[in-house]
Write a protein that holds these residues in place. Structure first.
Motif, PDB file in Angstrom:
ATOM      1  N   THR A  16     -76.551  51.094 -43.593  1.00 40.97           N
ATOM      2  CA  THR A  16     -77.610  50.583 -44.431  1.00 40.97           C
ATOM      3  C   THR A  16     -78.419  49.330 -43.840  1.00 40.97           C
ATOM      4  O   THR A  16     -77.651  48.649 -43.237  1.00 40.97           O
ATOM      5  CB  THR A  16     -77.198  50.476 -45.831  1.00 40.97           C
ATOM      6  N   ASP A  17     -79.437  49.227 -44.517  1.00 44.21           N
ATOM      7  CA  ASP A  17     -80.256  47.849 -44.191  1.00 44.21           C
ATOM      8  C   ASP A  17     -79.987  47.036 -45.336  1.00 44.21           C
ATOM      9  O   ASP A  17     -79.209  47.148 -46.251  1.00 44.21           O
ATOM     10  CB  ASP A  17     -81.643  48.216 -43.935  1.00 44.21           C
ATOM     11  N   ASP A  18     -80.583  45.860 -44.978  1.00 45.44           N
ATOM     12  CA  ASP A  18     -80.307  44.690 -46.019  1.00 45.44           C
ATOM     13  C   ASP A  18     -80.626  45.249 -47.604  1.00 45.44           C
ATOM     14  O   ASP A  18     -80.158  44.774 -48.474  1.00 45.44           O
ATOM     15  CB  ASP A  18     -81.318  43.446 -45.786  1.00 45.44           C
ATOM     16  N   GLN A  19     -81.715  46.246 -47.761  1.00 43.44           N
ATOM     17  CA  GLN A  19     -81.887  46.707 -49.172  1.00 43.44           C
ATOM     18  C   GLN A  19     -80.980  47.771 -49.458  1.00 43.44           C
ATOM     19  O   GLN A  19     -81.152  48.114 -50.546  1.00 43.44           O
ATOM     20  CB  GLN A  19     -83.455  47.187 -49.017  1.00 43.44           C
ATOM     21  N   GLY A  20     -80.251  48.138 -48.719  1.00 46.67           N
ATOM     22  CA  GLY A  20     -79.100  49.232 -49.087  1.00 46.67           C
ATOM     23  C   GLY A  20     -79.785  50.606 -48.886  1.00 46.67           C
ATOM     24  O   GLY A  20     -79.015  51.739 -49.036  1.00 46.67           O
ATOM     25  N   THR A  21     -80.752  50.826 -48.210  1.00 47.91           N
ATOM     26  CA  THR A  21     -81.485  51.839 -47.780  1.00 47.91           C
ATOM     27  C   THR A  21     -80.705  52.496 -46.413  1.00 47.91           C
ATOM     28  O   THR A  21     -80.140  51.858 -45.464  1.00 47.91           O
ATOM     29  CB  THR A  21     -82.954  51.616 -47.149  1.00 47.91           C
ATOM     30  N   ASP A  61     -70.387  43.687 -41.616  1.00 49.56           N
ATOM     31  CA  ASP A  61     -71.911  43.501 -41.408  1.00 49.56           C
ATOM     32  C   ASP A  61     -71.909  43.019 -39.950  1.00 49.56           C
ATOM     33  O   ASP A  61     -71.427  42.002 -39.807  1.00 49.56           O
ATOM     34  CB  ASP A  61     -72.387  42.296 -42.449  1.00 49.56           C
ATOM     35  N   GLN A 128     -82.308  43.390 -37.282  1.00 54.85           N
ATOM     36  CA  GLN A 128     -81.728  43.689 -38.451  1.00 54.85           C
ATOM     37  C   GLN A 128     -80.141  43.579 -38.381  1.00 54.85           C
ATOM     38  O   GLN A 128     -79.512  43.745 -37.481  1.00 54.85           O
ATOM     39  CB  GLN A 128     -82.151  45.122 -38.830  1.00 54.85           C
ATOM     40  N   HIS A 131     -75.480  47.191 -41.790  1.00 57.54           N
ATOM     41  CA  HIS A 131     -74.562  47.289 -42.860  1.00 57.54           C
ATOM     42  C   HIS A 131     -73.414  48.429 -42.765  1.00 57.54           C
ATOM     43  O   HIS A 131     -74.316  49.466 -43.029  1.00 57.54           O
ATOM     44  CB  HIS A 131     -74.840  47.003 -44.283  1.00 57.54           C
TER      45      HIS A 131
END
Length: 160
Positions: A16-21, A61, A128, A131
């Motif tokens: 996932t990315d920082d936004q949880g996507t 991370d 990026q 995660h």
């Protein structure tokens, strides 16, 4: 058995990315298999997997420096539309392989304005933090054949 160099490792993951996507996941597929220590997965994830065993589940991370690298502005260029002969409907997000002084290079089209096309040779995930949520499903010594070929073979032997 703990994960170490020259071991065949398999694991399920969600990235996932920082936004949880969710960017990528092995959900609904076979686990990802690789030979540990051969550089086949991002450095930060490989370091985090070291020493773990089957059944271990954890989150890690991975900073850009140990993932897909930092972004380099000089890898973004504007080129003429004519650089894409035979491509009728050029759109942002399209990816192409080209050549430069160092050999082949992958680029992503980021914008098309008139006759100007902006391309980006950075990896799409450069810059990026990654995660990962992982679960180790297999650890064993890699076979000599796997080590020679540079990848894990399927259940029961050679599957190319």
């Amino acid at each position: 058995m703990q994960i170490a160099n020259r071991h065949a490792v398999s694991f399920h993951y969600t990235l996932t990315d920082d936004q949880g996507t969710v960017i990528d996941s092995s959900e609904g597929r076979e686990p990802l298999a690789y030979i540990h220590g051969e550089g086949h997965i991002v450095v930060g994830l490989e370091k985090a997997l070291e020493g773990h065993s089957v059944g271990d589940a954890f989150k890690v991370d991975v900073k850009p420096e140990e993932g897909y690298g930092i972004r380099h502005d000089e890898m973004v260029q504007v080129v003429p539309r004519e650089a894409f002969p035979g491509v009728e409907d050029l759109q942002p997000g399209m990816q192409f392989q080209g050549r430069n002084d160092q050999g082949s290079i992958n680029v992503t089209v980021t914008s098309v304005v008139g006759n100007e096309v902006t391309i980006d040779a950075n990896h799409p995930l450069a810059g990026q933090t990654l995660h990962f949520d992982v679960k180790i499903t297999g650890v064993r010594e890699a076979t000599e054949e796997e080590l020679q070929h540079g990848h894990v073979h399927g259940e029961g032997g050679h599957h190319h």
